[in-house]
Design an enzyme around this catalytic site. Structure first.
Site, PDB file in Angstrom:
ATOM      1  N   CYS A  68      -0.330  -6.393 -10.490  1.00 41.58           N
ATOM      2  CA  CYS A  68       0.014  -5.836  -9.186  1.00 41.58           C
ATOM      3  C   CYS A  68       1.510  -6.004  -8.985  1.00 41.58           C
ATOM      4  CB  CYS A  68      -0.749  -6.568  -8.084  1.00 41.58           C
ATOM      5  SG  CYS A  68      -0.401  -5.960  -6.433  1.00 41.58           S
ATOM      6  N   LEU A  69       2.142  -4.961  -8.465  1.00 39.03           N
ATOM      7  CA  LEU A  69       3.587  -5.034  -8.224  1.00 39.03           C
ATOM      8  C   LEU A  69       3.915  -6.109  -7.193  1.00 39.03           C
ATOM      9  CD1 LEU A  69       4.397  -1.209  -8.179  1.00 39.03           C
ATOM     10  CD2 LEU A  69       4.916  -2.852  -9.999  1.00 39.03           C
ATOM     11  N   GLY A 100       0.336   2.572  -9.430  1.00 39.55           N
ATOM     12  CA  GLY A 100      -0.013   2.958  -8.060  1.00 39.55           C
ATOM     13  C   GLY A 100       0.760   2.123  -7.068  1.00 39.55           C
ATOM     14  N   HIS A 127      -5.723  -2.862  -1.070  1.00 35.70           N
ATOM     15  CA  HIS A 127      -4.465  -3.169  -0.356  1.00 35.70           C
ATOM     16  C   HIS A 127      -4.539  -2.675   1.085  1.00 35.70           C
ATOM     17  CE1 HIS A 127      -1.829  -4.933  -3.353  1.00 35.70           C
ATOM     18  NE2 HIS A 127      -1.951  -3.911  -4.195  1.00 35.70           N
ATOM     19  N   GLN A 184       1.997  -2.435   0.687  1.00 34.94           N
ATOM     20  CA  GLN A 184       2.927  -3.185  -0.170  1.00 34.94           C
ATOM     21  C   GLN A 184       4.384  -2.990   0.220  1.00 34.94           C
ATOM     22  OE1 GLN A 184       0.859  -1.557  -3.824  1.00 34.94           O
ATOM     23  NE2 GLN A 184       1.549  -3.518  -4.607  1.00 34.94           N
ATOM     24  N   HIS A 200      -8.153  -0.665  -6.493  1.00 31.71           N
ATOM     25  CA  HIS A 200      -7.097  -1.665  -6.276  1.00 31.71           C
ATOM     26  C   HIS A 200      -6.224  -1.263  -5.069  1.00 31.71           C
ATOM     27  CE1 HIS A 200      -3.809  -4.374  -8.056  1.00 31.71           C
ATOM     28  NE2 HIS A 200      -3.147  -3.653  -7.175  1.00 31.71           N
ATOM     29  N   GLU A 201      -5.842   0.016  -5.015  1.00 25.46           N
ATOM     30  CA  GLU A 201      -4.975   0.471  -3.908  1.00 25.46           C
ATOM     31  C   GLU A 201      -5.727   0.462  -2.585  1.00 25.46           C
ATOM     32  OE1 GLU A 201      -2.113   0.382  -4.786  1.00 25.46           O
ATOM     33  OE2 GLU A 201      -2.315   0.781  -6.923  1.00 25.46           O
TER      34      GLU A 201
HETATM   35  O1  GNR Z   1       1.040  -0.987 -11.830  1.00 23.92           O
HETATM   36  C1  GNR Z   1      -0.109  -1.413 -11.670  1.00 23.92           C
HETATM   37  N1  GNR Z   1      -0.902  -1.568 -12.748  1.00 23.92           N
HETATM   38  C2  GNR Z   1      -2.250  -1.902 -12.681  1.00 23.92           C
HETATM   39  C3  GNR Z   1      -2.880  -2.302 -13.849  1.00 23.92           C
HETATM   40  C4  GNR Z   1      -4.219  -2.627 -13.838  1.00 23.92           C
HETATM   41  C5  GNR Z   1      -4.931  -2.547 -12.674  1.00 23.92           C
HETATM   42  C6  GNR Z   1      -4.314  -2.163 -11.497  1.00 23.92           C
HETATM   43  C7  GNR Z   1      -2.983  -1.833 -11.495  1.00 23.92           C
HETATM   44  S1  GNR Z   1      -2.218  -1.304 -10.019  1.00 23.92           S
HETATM   45  C8  GNR Z   1      -0.549  -1.808 -10.326  1.00 23.92           C
HETATM   46  C9  GNR Z   1       0.365  -1.291  -9.238  1.00 23.92           C
HETATM   47  C10 GNR Z   1       0.021  -1.942  -7.920  1.00 23.92           C
HETATM   48  O2  GNR Z   1       0.248  -3.088  -7.643  1.00 23.92           O
HETATM   49  N2  GNR Z   1      -0.601  -1.215  -7.046  1.00 23.92           N
HETATM   50  O3  GNR Z   1      -0.994  -1.744  -5.867  1.00 23.92           O
HETATM   51 NI    NI Z   2      -1.282  -3.841  -6.209  1.00 18.57          NI
END
Ligand code: GNR
Ligand code: NI
Length: 167
Positions: A91-92, A46, A137, A51, A133-134
């Site tokens: 998280c990226l 995601g 952000h 980001q 999670h998104e």
């Molecule tokens: O790529 C992503 N993998 C992930 C793995 C476990 C829980 C959440 C994530 S989200 C992350 C991509 C990202 O940073 N999205 O904001």
């Molecule tokens: Ni993230």
């Protein structure tokens, strides 16, 4: 199409709260395309507009194994949550760090798609985690914020060291 630069924790711009999208116009559609391209290239499950330093309530997700189920959430709202699950999240914006975070097991989200059509989706497992999670952000929250202060300090130090190596 363009690959967008992803902000890295603890960049203060990751702490900005995103504003609602008033109109899904061509610039917003272009942002969605570039975000999807950036997410697939990373690769990630995601990506939130925060980001890529765009502080609008836009999220792209693809939690499928086949990487062909793009989900676009504009102005998403969680309308129901149920249960608890834990997942080692990454998280990226926090490369190379994986830590367990508590999330709701199931969420129902209401959002607009890229065409502006409203929809409601109930998700569980990885998709539910990713939606939460998104959406964090968009509120200026990173998963690291849920960890102990000691872990947060260690993660900051590790990322700063990585940055010095690549500089
Ligand atoms: O790529 C992503 N993998 C992930 C793995 C476990 C829980 C959440 C994530 S989200 C992350 C991509 C990202 O940073 N999205 O904001
Ligand atoms: Ni993230």
């Amino acid at each position: 199409m363009a690959l967008l630069n992803i902000l890295r924790y603890p960049d203060p711009r990751l702490y900005k709260r995103a504003a609602r999208v008033a109109e899904i116009d061509e610039p917003v559609r272009a942002l969605v395309r570039d975000m999807a391209e950036t997410m697939y290239a990373a690769p990630g499950v995601g990506l939130a507009a925060t980001q890529v330093d765009v502080h609008k309530r836009v999220v792209v997700i693809d939690a499928s194994e086949t990487r062909d189920q793009l989900l676009v959430l504009i102005n998403p709202e969680i309308v129901a949550r149920e249960g608890i699950q834990y997942c080692e999240e990454g998280c990226l914006s926090v490369p190379g760090i994986y830590e367990a975070v508590e999330r709701a097991e199931r969420v129902t989200v209401h959002a607009l798609g890229v065409t502006g059509r409203p929809f409601t989706l109930t998700a569980e497992k990885l998709l539910a985690i990713c939606i939460q999670h998104e959406m964090d952000h968009l509120e200026g929250k990173v998963f690291v914020d849920y960890l102990s202060r000691l872990k947060q300090q260690r993660i900051k130090a590790k990322l700063q060291k990585q940055l010095r190596k690549t500089a």
